[in-house]
Write an enzyme that holds these catalytic residues in place. Structure first.
Site, PDB file in Angstrom:
ATOM      1  N   GLY A  38       0.825  -1.222   0.000  1.00  0.00           N
ATOM      2  CA  GLY A  38       0.000   0.000   0.000  1.00  0.00           C
ATOM      3  C   GLY A  38       0.846   1.253   0.000  1.00  0.00           C
ATOM      4  O   GLY A  38       0.495   2.255   0.636  1.00  0.00           O
TER       5      GLY A  38
ATOM      6  N   ASN B   9       0.352  -2.873   5.149  1.00  0.00           N
ATOM      7  CA  ASN B   9      -0.385  -1.625   5.341  1.00  0.00           C
ATOM      8  C   ASN B   9      -1.552  -1.474   4.360  1.00  0.00           C
ATOM      9  O   ASN B   9      -2.539  -0.813   4.684  1.00  0.00           O
ATOM     10  CB  ASN B   9       0.613  -0.463   5.176  1.00  0.00           C
ATOM     11  CG  ASN B   9      -0.063   0.844   4.870  1.00  0.00           C
ATOM     12  OD1 ASN B   9      -0.617   1.494   5.749  1.00  0.00           O
ATOM     13  ND2 ASN B   9      -0.029   1.248   3.592  1.00  0.00           N
TER      14      ASN B   9
ATOM     15  N   TYR C  26     -15.585  -2.556   7.658  1.00  0.00           N
ATOM     16  CA  TYR C  26     -14.219  -2.083   7.962  1.00  0.00           C
ATOM     17  C   TYR C  26     -13.803  -2.519   9.370  1.00  0.00           C
ATOM     18  O   TYR C  26     -12.712  -3.053   9.575  1.00  0.00           O
ATOM     19  CB  TYR C  26     -14.177  -0.558   7.838  1.00  0.00           C
ATOM     20  CG  TYR C  26     -12.790   0.027   8.003  1.00  0.00           C
ATOM     21  CD1 TYR C  26     -11.798  -0.214   7.057  1.00  0.00           C
ATOM     22  CD2 TYR C  26     -12.468   0.819   9.100  1.00  0.00           C
ATOM     23  CE1 TYR C  26     -10.530   0.319   7.203  1.00  0.00           C
ATOM     24  CE2 TYR C  26     -11.203   1.362   9.253  1.00  0.00           C
ATOM     25  CZ  TYR C  26     -10.238   1.109   8.295  1.00  0.00           C
ATOM     26  OH  TYR C  26      -8.969   1.637   8.445  1.00  0.00           O
TER      27      TYR C  26
ATOM     28  N   ALA D  89     -15.020  -4.949  11.266  1.00  0.00           N
ATOM     29  CA  ALA D  89     -14.857  -6.403  11.395  1.00  0.00           C
ATOM     30  C   ALA D  89     -13.526  -6.843  10.786  1.00  0.00           C
ATOM     31  O   ALA D  89     -12.827  -7.692  11.344  1.00  0.00           O
ATOM     32  CB  ALA D  89     -16.025  -7.117  10.712  1.00  0.00           C
TER      33      ALA D  89
ATOM     34  N   LYS E 284     -10.766  -5.103  10.527  1.00  0.00           N
ATOM     35  CA  LYS E 284      -9.632  -4.663  11.354  1.00  0.00           C
ATOM     36  C   LYS E 284      -9.614  -5.401  12.698  1.00  0.00           C
ATOM     37  O   LYS E 284      -8.543  -5.644  13.252  1.00  0.00           O
ATOM     38  CB  LYS E 284      -9.689  -3.144  11.556  1.00  0.00           C
ATOM     39  CG  LYS E 284      -9.449  -2.356  10.262  1.00  0.00           C
ATOM     40  CD  LYS E 284      -8.089  -2.660   9.648  1.00  0.00           C
ATOM     41  CE  LYS E 284      -7.758  -1.755   8.482  1.00  0.00           C
ATOM     42  NZ  LYS E 284      -6.448  -2.027   7.869  1.00  0.00           N
TER      43      LYS E 284
ATOM     44  N   ILE F  33      -6.167   9.742   9.907  1.00  0.00           N
ATOM     45  CA  ILE F  33      -5.000  10.266   9.186  1.00  0.00           C
ATOM     46  C   ILE F  33      -5.515  10.821   7.853  1.00  0.00           C
ATOM     47  O   ILE F  33      -6.326  10.156   7.175  1.00  0.00           O
ATOM     48  CB  ILE F  33      -3.966   9.136   8.892  1.00  0.00           C
ATOM     49  CG1 ILE F  33      -3.728   8.242  10.133  1.00  0.00           C
ATOM     50  CG2 ILE F  33      -2.682   9.728   8.338  1.00  0.00           C
ATOM     51  CD1 ILE F  33      -3.156   8.914  11.335  1.00  0.00           C
TER      52      ILE F  33
END
Ligand SMILES: NC(=O)c1ccc[n+]([C@@H]2O[C@H](COP(=O)([O-])OP(=O)(O)OC[C@H]3O[C@@H](n4cnc5c(N)ncnc54)[C@H](OP(=O)(O)O)[C@@H]3O)[C@@H](O)[C@H]2O)c1
Length: 240
Positions: free
Chosen positions: A8, A77, A141, A143, A145, A174
């Site tokens: 990434g 990442n 998202y 779940a 992570k 970020i």
């Protein structure tokens, strides 16, 4: 020269990490799908080289990893975020996409990359502070992570005998192309450069868990101490 591989790396946190590691004397293998962005990135420093592949495509992962030698640090990442806008009309395809890129892709990456990490080396997962608390629309998202958190913590135990340290990174908001799409306020937003600097320092210290900015993650941890029924009431009372 120490070697780091970063997935990434074509934008956001990964791109800033690639530049930060290169400036700090690492030889960096920057990965992503977008070849134009990878070659633009590599123009910035002699220590950068690119490797284009899709982490959700097993054959591409096998082919790409067969070209690699040993690394001191592997940073997983790459990821994506899509929200479930209407839970009552659940979008199963969206759910599969997000779990696919953020979590399932880890299977192939780990199968083909763990063996490339030198003894004494490090494996880094970029998860999210979303996992501290269930947040609206984050079914897919969050779940994905939460799965990364469990994966990283179990690998920290099981890779210890191989002398491979695991770091789980749980950033707050970020500013990147991923969050530029958000239509809600993002407290304590950091730049990708600030995030990269914090990840670099935390990985150098071989931290097991790395969360930032603390003023945000401490607040989330505090809120997570309240009974779940109170949290549900707080988030749903506006809709009643
Ligand atoms: N931004 C935040 O507030 C925030 C907070 C917490 C955690 N995170 C996590 O940090 C990581 C990086 O996010 P970011 O904000 O920097 O997002 P970003 O700017 O959108 O970057 C995502 C990166 O992932 C790569 N990628 C996506 N799908 C891929 C695939 N199928 N195969 C290979 N590479 C793929 C993209 O490269 P290509 O498009 O070139 O493939 C891109 O380089 C993600 O895991 C995200 O969940 C971000």
């Amino acid at each position: 020269m120490k070697q780091v591989l970063i997935t990434g790396a074509t934008s956001g946190i990964g791109r800033s990490l690639a530049l930060h590691y290169a400036r700090n004397g690492f030889s960096v293998t920057a990965c992503g799908r977008n070849e134009a962005r990878l070659s633009e990135l590599c123009n910035h420093h002699d220590n950068l080289k690119s490797l284009a592949f899709d982490i959700t495509d097993s054959e591409q992962v096998i082919e790409a990893s067969s070209t690699l030698e040993a690394f001191d640090i592997v940073i997983l990442n790459a990821g994506d975020c899509e929200y479930i806008d209407n839970a009552a009309n659940f979008d199963g395809a969206l759910f599969k996409r997000v779990i696919g890129v953020n979590l399932l892709a880890m299977g192939d990456l780990l199968e083909h990359l763990i063996g490339k990490i030198r003894r004494g080396g490090q494996l880094v997962f970029v998860s999210s502070s979303v996992t501290y608390l269930p947040l609206p629309r984050a079914e897919a998202y969050g779940a994905s992570k939460a799965g990364i958190d469990y994966l990283a913590k179990t690998l920290a135990i099981d890779l210890a005998p191989e002398n491979i340290a695991v770091t789980l990174v749980q950033p707050g908001f970020i500013k990147t192309p991923l969050t530029d799409k958000n239509d809600f306020s993002m407290p304590f937003l950091l730049t990708a450069e600030q995030a990269a600097q914090r990840i670099y320092v935390g990985v150098e210290k071989r931290k097991k868990i790395l969360d930032f900015p603390k003023r945000f993650t401490y607040l989330l941890r505090l809120l997570a101490c309240m009974p779940f029924s109170w949290w549900c009431w707080l988030l749903t009372r506006k809709n009643k």
